[in-house]
Design an enzyme around this catalytic site. Structure first.
Site, PDB file in Angstrom:
ATOM      1  N   ASP A 403       4.301  -1.473   7.389  1.00  0.00           N
ATOM      2  CA  ASP A 403       5.504  -1.410   8.177  1.00  0.00           C
ATOM      3  C   ASP A 403       5.203  -2.137   9.478  1.00  0.00           C
ATOM      4  OD1 ASP A 403       7.954  -0.438   9.150  1.00  0.00           O
ATOM      5  OD2 ASP A 403       6.890   1.154  10.190  1.00  0.00           O
ATOM      6  N   LYS A 566      26.716  -0.455  19.797  1.00  0.00           N
ATOM      7  CA  LYS A 566      25.440  -1.105  20.048  1.00  0.00           C
ATOM      8  C   LYS A 566      24.739  -1.220  18.714  1.00  0.00           C
ATOM      9  CE  LYS A 566      21.995   1.923  21.138  1.00  0.00           C
ATOM     10  NZ  LYS A 566      21.370   2.924  21.915  1.00  0.00           N
ATOM     11  N   ASP A 679      13.362  -4.972  10.660  1.00  0.00           N
ATOM     12  CA  ASP A 679      13.701  -5.797  11.796  1.00  0.00           C
ATOM     13  C   ASP A 679      14.246  -7.146  11.371  1.00  0.00           C
ATOM     14  OD1 ASP A 679      13.860  -5.487  14.439  1.00  0.00           O
ATOM     15  OD2 ASP A 679      11.708  -5.230  14.750  1.00  0.00           O
ATOM     16  N   ARG A 789      14.443  -7.273   7.179  1.00  0.00           N
ATOM     17  CA  ARG A 789      15.745  -6.706   6.827  1.00  0.00           C
ATOM     18  C   ARG A 789      15.666  -5.849   5.580  1.00  0.00           C
ATOM     19  NH1 ARG A 789      18.136  -7.231  11.393  1.00  0.00           N
ATOM     20  NH2 ARG A 789      18.978  -9.270  11.922  1.00  0.00           N
ATOM     21  N   ASP A 816       4.608   4.558   9.367  1.00  0.00           N
ATOM     22  CA  ASP A 816       4.611   5.740  10.211  1.00  0.00           C
ATOM     23  C   ASP A 816       5.923   6.484  10.176  1.00  0.00           C
ATOM     24  OD1 ASP A 816       6.088   3.802  11.551  1.00  0.00           O
ATOM     25  OD2 ASP A 816       5.710   4.768  13.472  1.00  0.00           O
TER      26      ASP A 816
END
Lengths: 1110, 340
Positions: A403, A566, A679, A789, A816
Site C-alpha cells: 500500500d 471536497k 491515490d 486508483r 496498514d
C-alpha cells in the site's frame, strides 16, 4: 395474515424489536414473535464433559495423527513385530501435550467468557434501574450505560445525557481506531433521558438480521407517540456495538437489538482461513512419496515372504513349528503380514516430525517478536506474529504488494499549500495566522485578487473549516492521533479518522480560520478578525471510497444554504460547472507530480426550494430499509452536481524512513514490488520515484484510462508487450543477468479502471483471457508496477491474479489500513503495519511490523533463516528415517521375511524422540549459514533460496539416496563383520541384538555427525545438544543394558551394549562405518562448492577469508 | 511518562540469544580444510587397514563340514536316516602347531535363528527362575508351552526346544597313542548370562523345581541333567544352553562349543598330528538344506579371522586419498583463477 406487507420476501431477513417488550398498538403491524438467543458469549470450544471426545476427534482429524492411530491399533490387534508401546507412547505424548495446551487455552476462554457473561449491567425495568447479569439480557431490554463502560451487546441509542442526543464512543477494541466517534439518537427519542421517561417510549424497531460488517446497519424505528406512528431511519450512526466503550458522555439509554453470539463483534471473531506455506506443501508431497515407499516396502516383503514360504521346509522347519491357529488362516495371514511389515517400517514417517516442525515454527517465531531492530521507539511497538505457520514463507516471497499511504509514507499529513482560483497560499511553518498570498508566485494568473476572488477566498477557507468530520477534543486524554493546538489556555486536539482532514483543518488554522467546535448542530469557526461565525449543520454526505468525496450542507447565519464538497480531483472536476478549472487543474497536477496529496474544493449555493428537495431526497434514501447504501449513493450523486470550483489543497505525506532503501534491497533480492494505491496516478508515481521503485532510467509503460481512450485496450496491451518482449525476448531468464543491469528496466503504471477492463471476463469471447495473459506477460517483465486508483477489492483481485498465474509465485501483501485487509488476507503472507489507520490490518495480518523498513529484515534475514532452517529440518528428518528404517528392511532378507525387528524396542521408540530430536530442533532454531549483517547488506543472497530451491525434487532425491547409501553401508558393514566369525578376544559370539545395536550406534552417530557437518553456526547450545545427544545415547544404552529391568518381560538387551564396547573391532568398525557413510556427502559438498558455488557459498568463503586476514 | 515506561516494557530483551547473536564458531567445509583432512584420515585408515589385515591373516582357522551331504563324507550315513544316537567321526591332520588359545566352534548354515516367532518363543521370567512361570509358561512359547498331555514344558519355547544336541570329543593321535584333548566348557557363554540374566530357581535339589513339568520335546535329558559332570552347570545356567539361547543374527552362524584347555601338551595350542573328532550326530539340518560344520580358530585382539575389516579400512583409506586428489584437481582447476 401474518405477512401481509408488500415485498414480504424482503422482511424475512429482518427482525422486529419491541422496546421495553411493549406490544405495539393493535392493528399496526403483524405480531411475529421471534426468538432471540440470550446474551451469553461463548468463545470456548469445549465444555467439561465433551472435552475429551471432542478434542480427540479434532486431533485425530489430522491425517498424520490418524495414521499413527491406525498404526497403533494395528499393533494392538494383530501380532506385530514391535510392541504397541513404540508407536503408542509417542502418539500419546503428542496427543496429551496438544490436549493440555488446548485445554488450558479453552479454560482461559471459559474464564474470560464467565467474566464477561456475569458482569452486571443496568436495565430499566418498570421505570426503575435494576442490575442484571450480562448474560441475561434479552433483545428489547432498555439498558443504561455509564461513562467508560463497555457496551454489553449491540444497542440502538435512544437518548443520552447530552441534550443533542449524541454520545461519544471509541471502538478501539473492535477496529483499533482510538478516535472518538459520535453516535446519534433518533430525534424523537432523544428527549427521554431519565429512566422514568425512557420507560414510556412506545416504539418498535425493525432492522436487518445481524451481519458481520461492522460499518453497515440498516433499520427503522417506528415510534407511536400519539396515534400517528412516526418512522425514522436507523443507520450505523445509531448502532452502538458490543465491545465499544462510552466516552465523554455521562450516561446513555439504549435498547438491545443483537445479543450474544449474534452481536457484530462475535460474528467478526470467526477464524480466518488457514494459510499453508510452500514448505508445508513440499513436506506433504514428500510424505506421499514416503508413504508409497513404505507401502511398496511392505508389499515387496509380503510377496517375498510368500515366495519363501512356498517351500514348507523354509516355512516351517523343525525348529520353528507353527501353532495350529497359525497354520489355519492363510488368507488373513497375507493381510496381517502386510500390516505387520507396515508396522515394522512405519517409523519412516515419524510422529515426531510434526511435533518438531510445529515446535520449530512456534518457538522460531519468537525471534521475530524478540528482534530489537524491529522495535519501534516512536510507537513503542514490536513485531507481532499472528501465525507462526508461515515463517519460512517469508524467505520465498517473489512479489510484494504494498500500500502507499501509511505504508510507504508516514501518513503524517502536513498541510503544504492551497490554491484558490490559481492564487497559492502557503502557511508559515510557525503558525502566527499570517497569510502569505502568492508566496510562490509562478502560478498566479493575476496577483491582485479582485472582489470576486476575495469572495471565493473567504468561501474556500470556510469550506475547508466546515467540510470535514473532525472532532475537537479538549484535554489530553486520548490515545492515538493527537494534534495539540493552543486555544486560549486550555489545550484541545483535533481528532479524526482521516489524518488528511486534521492536516487541512490545522492548515486552515494557520491561515487564520480556526474551527472551534460543533455545538447543538452549530459549527463554530473563528475567522481572521477573531469573530465567531456560526453555521447550522444540516447534512453530512459522508466520505466513501467509491465517490471519493464528501459534502456538507450548512446554513450560514445569514440564512444562505451552502453545499461544500471536497474530494479527489477526478471526482470533482466532472461535476464542476464554473470556476477557474484550468488554473486549478494545472496546480493540482504540478503538486501531484511533487508527490503531494491533493484535494479539490467546490461549493454550490442552495435555494430554500433546492434544499427542501435535497432534504426530501436524502430522507427518502435514509429511510429505505433495503439497499439504503445504493439509494444514498444515488441521492448523493444527484445532490453533488453543478458545483463551482473554489480551489485545491496540497498535503504532504512524507516517505517513511528508509522506505527507499528497503525497496531497493527488495529489488536486489529479486522481489518484484508492486505499489497498489487508491491515490491518483501522479501522486503515486511521485512517491514511487522518491522511494526508488522507479529509477530515472526506468522506462515507464502506461496502461491508463488516458491511453486506452486514445487506442483500444487491445492495441495498447499488444504494443506494450511487444516493447517489453523485444528486450527480454532473446535472453534466457538468468537471475544474474538482471544483476548486471545493462538491460532497460521497465515500470508499469496501471489504473483501476483499466485493470477492471483487463480483468473483465468474457466480453470478447476468447480475447479476454488473452488480455489477462498479455497483462501478466507485461508485468512479468517489469521490475516495478504501480497500480493506482485501486478500490480495496481490486487490490485483492490483483494479488489473486498474480497468485494464480502459471508460475504460482509467492506473494506478500503489506498495508496498514482497513482497505488493505482484503489483499492481506488474499496474499500468501499478509503483513500489517501498525500505522495510524487503526488496527484492522494488523488484526487480519499474519505478521505485523511497526514500520515498512522492518520488512527488509523480516524477509532478508528472518525469512531467509527460517527457510534455510526448515528446509534442512524437513530433508534431514526424512533422511534420518531412511537411514533408520532401511537397514531394518534389508534385514528382512536375512531373516526369512519374518518381520524380525533389527533394533530393540527402546531404540525404535526413542530414536526419533530423544536420540536425534534435539540437535535438529536446535539447529532449526539457531542455524545461521551466513551472518545476518551480510544477509542484510547483500540482498541478492535471497535469490539463492528463491523458488523453494532447497526443497526441490533433486535435492530431496539426493537426501533420500544418501540415506539409502548410509543405510546400506551400515547394514552390510555390520553384516560382513558378523558373518561367520567372532570379534571378541575371548571367542564368545554375539547375537542378533548386538548386531542391531552395532547398526544403531553407527546410525545415531552418523546422522548426528551429518547434522554437525551441516551446521555453520556452532553456539554453545549446538555443542551442548549435539554432543549431549550422543552422550545421552551412550549413557542410556549403558543403563538400559546394565540393569535387569523388573517391569520388562524380556531382558534381551542385557549387557549387549557393554559387550559390544568391550570388543576392539566393534569400535574400529563403528569408526569405519561412520566415516564411510559421511564420506560421499563431504566430497559432494566440496566439489559442488568449488565447481558450482552459489552466491551464498561464495560469500561464506569470502567472509571467512576476511576474518582470517584480520 | 507513563507512555515512556510502557514503551520500555514492550521493548524486547536485548540479549545475545534473543537477538540471535550468540557467539559462535562458524566453520566452513571448504576445500582448504577438507583436502588435508581427507589425506590424514586416508593415511590413518590405510595404516589401520594394513595392521588389521596382517593380524587377520595370522589367525588360523580350520573348518570341517560334517553335514554328510555327499556319499563319501564320513557322516553321510547319519544324515541319511533318522537313526538315533548315530555316531560318526572326522579326521584331520595338523602339520604345524595350531597356535593357542584354540576355540572349538560348531557352525550351522541356512539356519534362521533370527525368525521373529522363533526368537519370541521363550519365557524370560521362567528362565529367570520364577517358579510361577514353570506351571504356566507364557503363551509366546506356543506351540511348545504344553506337551500333548497338557503338562507345562520347562524351558518352554522353540529356541530351547531346538537346542543343538550334537556332541563332540576330540582325540589327538601322536606316535600311535591316542589322547583325549581336554575341552573346557566354562566361559563359553556371556558371564552376565549365567550369573544374572538366567537363574535357576533356588530349590535344592534343582530337580524338585521341575516337578510337574516336562522337558522340551526334542530334548533327550531334562534341563537339570544337562551336564552330568558339573552340577552347577545345569538347568538354565548350562552354558551350552545359554550359547544356544543367544540367537545368532544371521542365518549362517557359528557358536562356541568348547575351548581347548591350555594345559599339558596343549599349552601352546594344538600340536601337529592327526586328530579325530567323534561326533554324536543328532541334529537334523538336511530338511532345510542346512549345513553343519566344526571350526577351530584362534583369536587375536581383534577376534577371529575377518578380512573384511582390514580390507574395508584399506578401501576407505585409499578412497579418501583418491578423493582428496580429485578434489585438489578440481579445486586447482576451477578455484584458483577465480580467486585472483
Amino acid at each position: 395474515i401474518l405477512c401481509r406487507c408488500v415485498g414480504e420476501e424482503n422482511w424475512v431477513d429482518s427482525r422486529t424489536i419491541y422496546i421495553g417488550h411493549k406490544e405495539p398498538p393493535p392493528g399496526t403491524e403483524a405480531f411475529i414473535q421471534q426468538r432471540f438467543p440470550d446474551n451469553r458469549i461463548v468463545s470456548s470450544k469445549y465444555t467439561f464433559w465433551n472435552f475429551i471426545p471432542k478434542n480427540m476427534f479434532e486431533q485425530f482429524r489430522r491425517v498424520a495423527n490418524f495414521y499413527f492411530l491406525i498404526i497403533f491399533l494395528v499393533q494392538l490387534i494383530i501380532d506385530t513385530p514391535t510392541s504397541p508401546v513404540t508407536s503408542g507412547l509417542p502418539l500419546f505424548f503428542v496427543i496429551t501435550v496438544t490436549a493440555i495446551k488446548q485445554g488450558y487455552e479453552d479454560w482461559l476462554r471459559h474464564k474470560a467468557d464467565n467474566a464477561v457473561n456475569q458482569c452486571s449491567v443496568h436495565v430499566v425495568h418498570h421505570g426503575k434501574v435494576v442490575r442484571k447479569q450480562s448474560r441475561k439480557l434479552r433483545v428489547g431490554d432498555v439498558v443504561l450505560v455509564k461513562e467508560d463502560e463497555t457496551f454489553p451487546c449491540d444497542l440502538i441509542l435512544l437518548s443520552s445525557s447530552r441534550d443533542d442526543g449524541t454520545c461519544f464512543v471509541t471502538t478501539a477494541s473492535l477496529d483499533g481506531e482510538s478516535s472518538h466517534k459520535t453516535y446519534y439518537a433518533v430525534q424523537e427519542t432523544k428527549a427521554y433521558n431519565t429512566e422514568k421517561e425512557v420507560d414510556t417510549i412506545h416504539a418498535t424497531i425493525e432492522c436487518e438480521q445481524p451481519q458481520p460488517d461492522l460499518y453497515k446497519f440498516v433499520g427503522r424505528i417506528n415510534i407511536y407517540m400519539t396515534n400517528e406512528p412516526v418512522a425514522r431511519p436507523l443507520g450505523s450512526e445509531n448502532l452502538l456495538l458490543r465491545g465499544a466503550t462510552l466516552k465523554n458522555t455521562e450516561y446513555i439509554y439504549a435498547v438491545v437489538i443483537y445479543t450474544g453470539m449474534e452481536t457484530k463483534m462475535a460474528l467478526n471473531y470467526q477464524s480466518k482461513s488457514q494459510k499453508r506455506s510452500a514448505v508445508e506443501k513440499s513436506m506433504n508431497a514428500y510424505l506421499v512419496v514416503y508413504l508409497c515407499i513404505l507401502i511398496s516396502k511392505a508389499l515387496i516383503n509380503t510377496a517375498l515372504k510368500y515366495v519363501w514360504q512356498s517351500d514348507p521346509n523354509k516355512d516351517e522347519p523343525f525348529y520353528n513349528q507353527k501353532t495350529e491357529v497359525e497354520r489355519q488362516r492363510h488368507l488373513i495371514r497375507a493381510f496381517t503380514d502386510f500390516l505387520a511389515f507396515m508396522v515394522l517400517f512405519n517409523y519412516i514417517i515419524p510422529v515426531s516430525m510434526y511435533v518438531t516442525v510445529e515446535m520449530q515454527k512456534f518457538l522460531g517465531s519468537y525471534f521475530i517478536m524478540w528482534d530489537d531492530e524491529m522495535f519501534d521507539e516512536e510507537l513503542g511497538e514490536r513485531a507481532v506474529v499472528n501465525t507462526s505457520d508461515l515463517n519460512e514463507e517469508l524467505g520465498q516471497v517473489e512479489y510484494v504488494f504494498t500500500d502507499k499511504t501509511g505504508t510507504l509514507t508516514e501518513n503524517n499529513m502536513e498541510f503544504i499549500e492551497c490554491c484558490v482560483d490559481g492564487h497559492v497560499y502557503v502557511p508559515h511553518a510557525i503558525c502566527n495566522g499570517q497569510v502569505m498570498p502568492g508566496a510562490a508566485g509562478m502560478d498566479m494568473i493575476d496577483s491582485s485578487p479582485g472582489p470576486a476572488a476575495r469572495e471565493h477566498e473567504e468561501l474556500f477557507f470556510r469550506a475547508l473549516c466546515l467540510c470535514h468530520t473532525v472532532q475537537v477534543k479538549e484535554e489530553d486524554t486520548v490515545d492515538g492521533i493527537k494534534h495539540g493546538i493552543h486555544q486560549g489556555k486550555s489545550t484541545s486536539f483535533y481528532i479524526s479518522s482521516s489524518p488528511d482532514e486534521v492536516a487541512l483543518v490545522e492548515g486552515m488554522k494557520r491561515l487564520g480560520f480556526t474551527y472551534l467546535r460543533l455545538k447543538d448542530g452549530q459549527m463554530e469557526i473563528l475567522n481572521r478578525e477573531d469573530e465567531v461565525e456560526k453555521f447550522e449543520l444540516l447534512e453530512v454526505l459522508t466520505f466513501d471510497s467509491v465517490r471519493r468525496r464528501m459534502s456538507i450542507i450548512v446554513k450560514a447565519s445569514t440564512g444562505e444554504v451552502y453545499l461544500f464538497c471536497k474530494g479527489a480531483d477526478s471526482s470533482i472536476f466532472p461535476r464542476v460547472i464554473s470556476g477557474k478549472v484550468d488554473q486549478v487543474r494545472a496546480r493540482v497536477e504540478q503538486n501531484a507530480v511533487e508527490g503531494l496529496r491533493t484535494l479539490c474544493v467546490a461549493y454550490r449555493s442552495l435555494s430554500p426550494e433546492q434544499y427542501e428537495e435535497v432534504f426530501q431526497l436524502l430522507n427518502r434514501a435514509k429511510l429505505a430499509l433495503q439497499d439504503r447504501d445504493k439509494q444514498l449513493a444515488e441521492a448523493y450523486d444527484l445532490i453533488e452536481k453543478d458545483l463551482i470550483l473554489l480551489g485545491a489543497t496540497a498535503v504532504e505525506d512524507r516517505l517513511q524512513e528508509k522506505a527507499a532503501d528497503t525497496i531497493e534491497s527488495l529489488h536486489k533480492a529479486g522481489i518484484k514490488v508492486w505499489v497498489l494505491t487508491g491515490d491518483k496516478m501522479e501522486t503515486a508515481a511521485a512517491t514511487c520515484y522518491a522511494s526508488k521503485l522507479f529509477h530515472r532510467n526506468t522506462q515507464i509503460l502506461e496502461l491508463t484510462t488516458k491511453r486506452t481512450e486514445e487506442q483500444s485496450l487491445h492495441d495498447v496491451l499488444f504494443e506494450l508487450s511487444r516493447t517489453v518482449l523485444r528486450q527480454h525476448g532473446g535472453m534466457t531468464r538468468d537471475t544474474f543477468s538482471e544483476l548486471s543491469g545493462d538491460c532497460t528496466d521497465y515500470g508499469l503504471i496501471i489504473d483501476g479502471a483499466t485493470l477492471s477492463a483487463v480483468m473483465r471476463p468474457g466480453q470478447e469471447g476468447s480475447n479476454s483471457g488473452n488480455y489477462k495473459e498479455k497483462f501478466l506477460e507485461i508485468c512479468r517483465n517489469c521490475s516495478a508496477v504501480l497500480c493506482c486508483r485501486m478500490a480495496p477489492l481490486q487490490k485483492a483481485q490483483i494479488v489473486k491474479l498474480i497468485k494464480a498465474s502459471e508460475e504460482h509465485p509467492i506473494t506478500l501483501a503489506i498495508g496498514d489500513g482497513a482497505n488493505d485487509v482484503s489483499m492481506i488476507l488474499e496474499a500468501h503472507v499478509g503483513i500489517g503495519i501498525m500505522g495510524k489507520e487503526g488496527r484492522q490490518a494488523v488484526r487480519n495480518s499474519d505478521y505485523a511490523i511497526p514500520k515498512f523498513k522492518h520488512l527488509k529484515k523480516m524477509l532478508l534475514v528472518h525469512g531467509h533463516y527460517y527457510y534455510i532452517r526448515i528446509s534442512e529440518l524437513v530433508q534431514y528428518f526424512f533422511y534420518k528415517n531412511v537411514c533408520f528404517i532401511f537397514p531394518q528392511f534389508l534385514y528382512q532378507f536375512f531373516c526369512g521375511f519374518s518381520q524380525q525387528p533389527l533394533y530393540d524396542t527402546a531404540y525404535l521408540t526413542l530414536y526419533n524422540i530423544s536420540f536425534t530430536s534435539l540437535p535438529i530442533l536446535l539447529y532449526s532454531l539457531i542455524e545461521q549459514h551466513i551472518n545476518m549483517d551480510i544477509l542484510k547488506k547483500d540482498p541478492c543472497l535471497y535469490r539463492d533460496i528463491a523458488k523453494n530451491s532447497l526443497l526441490r525434487w533433486p535435492t530431496f532425491i539426493y537426501w533420500t539416496v544418501l540415506g539409502v547409501y548410509d543405510a546400506i553401508v551400515m547394514f552390510f558393514g555390520a553384516y560382513f563383520l558378523f558373518d561367520n566369525t567372532t570379534f571378541t578376544s575371548n571367542g564368545q559370539m554375539f547375537g542378533n541384538w548386538t548386531f542391531g545395536t552395532l547398526v544403531f550406534t553407527v546410525l545415531v552417530f552418523t546422522v548426528t555427525f551429518k547434522l554437525a557437518l551441516d551446521t555453520h553456526y556452532w553456539t554453545w547450545i549446538n555443542h551442548f545438544v549435539i554432543w549431549g545427544s550422543l552422550i545421552f545415547f551412550v549413557v542410556f544404552s549403558l543403563l538400559w543394558g546394565g540393569i535387569i529391568w523388573p517391569f520388562l518381560n524380556y531382558q534381551r538387551m542385557y549387557y549387549v551394549f557393554m559387550q559390544m564396547l568391550s570388543s576392539g573391532p566393534a569400535w574400529l568398525s563403528i569408526i569405519l562405518l561412520i566415516t564411510a557413510s559421511l564420506l560421499p556427502d563431504m566430497v559432494k559438498k566440496v566439489i559442488w562448492r568449488t565447481l558450482w558455488p552459489t552466491t551464498t557459498e561464495r560469500i561464506q568463503v569470502g567472509t571467512n577469508a576476511c576474518r582470517n586476514r584480520e | 511518562m507513563v507512555k515512556q515506561e510502557s514503551e520500555s516494557a514492550n521493548r524486547p530483551d536485548n540479549t545475545a540469544f534473543t537477538q540471535q547473536r550468540l557467539p559462535a564458531w562458524q566453520p566452513i567445509l571448504s576445500a582448504g580444510i577438507v583436502i588435508p583432512g581427507f589425506v590424514l584420515i586416508g593415511l590413518a585408515f590405510i595404516g589401520i587397514g594394513v595392521a588389521l589385515f596382517v593380524t587377520s591373516r595370522s589367525i588360523q582357522v580350520l573348518e570341517l563340514d560334517y553335514t554328510g551331504d555327499s556319499n563319501g563324507s564320513p557322516c553321510s550315513s547319519c544324515s541319511q536316516s533318522v537313526v538315533t544316537n548315530c555316531k560318526c567321526s572326522l579326521n584331520f591332520t595338523l602339520t604345524t602347531l595350531f597356535q593357542g588359545p584354540v576355540f572349538f566352534y560348531y557352525g550351522l548354515s541356512n539356519y534362521f535363528q533370527n525368525y521373529r516367532r522363533y526368537g519370541a518363543s521363550k519365557d524370560d521370567n521362567q528362565l529367570y527362575g520364577d517358579l510361577s512361570y514353570f506351571t504356566s509358561p507364557s503363551s509366546s512359547c506356543s506351540p511348545y508351552d504344553y506337551d500333548s498331555s497338557k503338562k507345562p514344558i520347562v524351558p518352554c519355547g522353540s529356541i530351547a526346544n531346538s537346542m543343538f544336541n550334537d556332541t563332540f570329543t576330540l582325540t589327538w593321535t601322536v606316535n600311535g597313542t591316542t589322547n583325549n584333548v581336554p575341552l573346557d566348557g566354562k566361559g563359553i557363554a556371556w558371564w552376565t548370562d549365567y550369573n544374572i540374566k538366567y537363574r535357576n530357581p533356588s530349590v535344592t535339589p534343582l530337580k524338585n523345581a521341575f516337578n510337574g513339568t516336562v522337558k522340551p520335546i526334542n530334548w533327550a535329558k531334562p534341563a537339570y541333567e544337562l551336564d552330568a559332570s558339573d552340577p552347577s552347570n545345569n538347568g538354565f545356567v548350562n552354558q551350552d544352553f545359554l550359547v544356544w539361547m543367544r540367537r545368532a543374527a544371521l542365518p549362517n552362524f557359528r557358536k562356541l562349543y568348547r575351548r581347548i584347555d591350555a594345559s599339558g601338551d596343549y599349552q601352546k595350542g594344538l600340536p601337529a598330528g592327526n586328530y579325530t573328532i567323534d561326533i554324536a550326530y543328532n541334529y537334523p539340518v538336511r530338511a532345510f538344506n542346512g549345513a553343519k560344520k566344526i571350526v577351530f580358530s584362534n583369536v587375536s585382539w581383534m577376534g577371529g579371522r575377518n578380512e573384511f575389516l582390514g580390507i574395508a579400512y584399506l578401501v576407505i583409506g585409499s578412497l579418501c586419498v583418491v578423493m582428496s586428489i580429485v578434489m585438489l584437481i578440481v579445486y586447482a582447476k576451477f578455484k584458483f583463477p577465480d580467486e585472483e
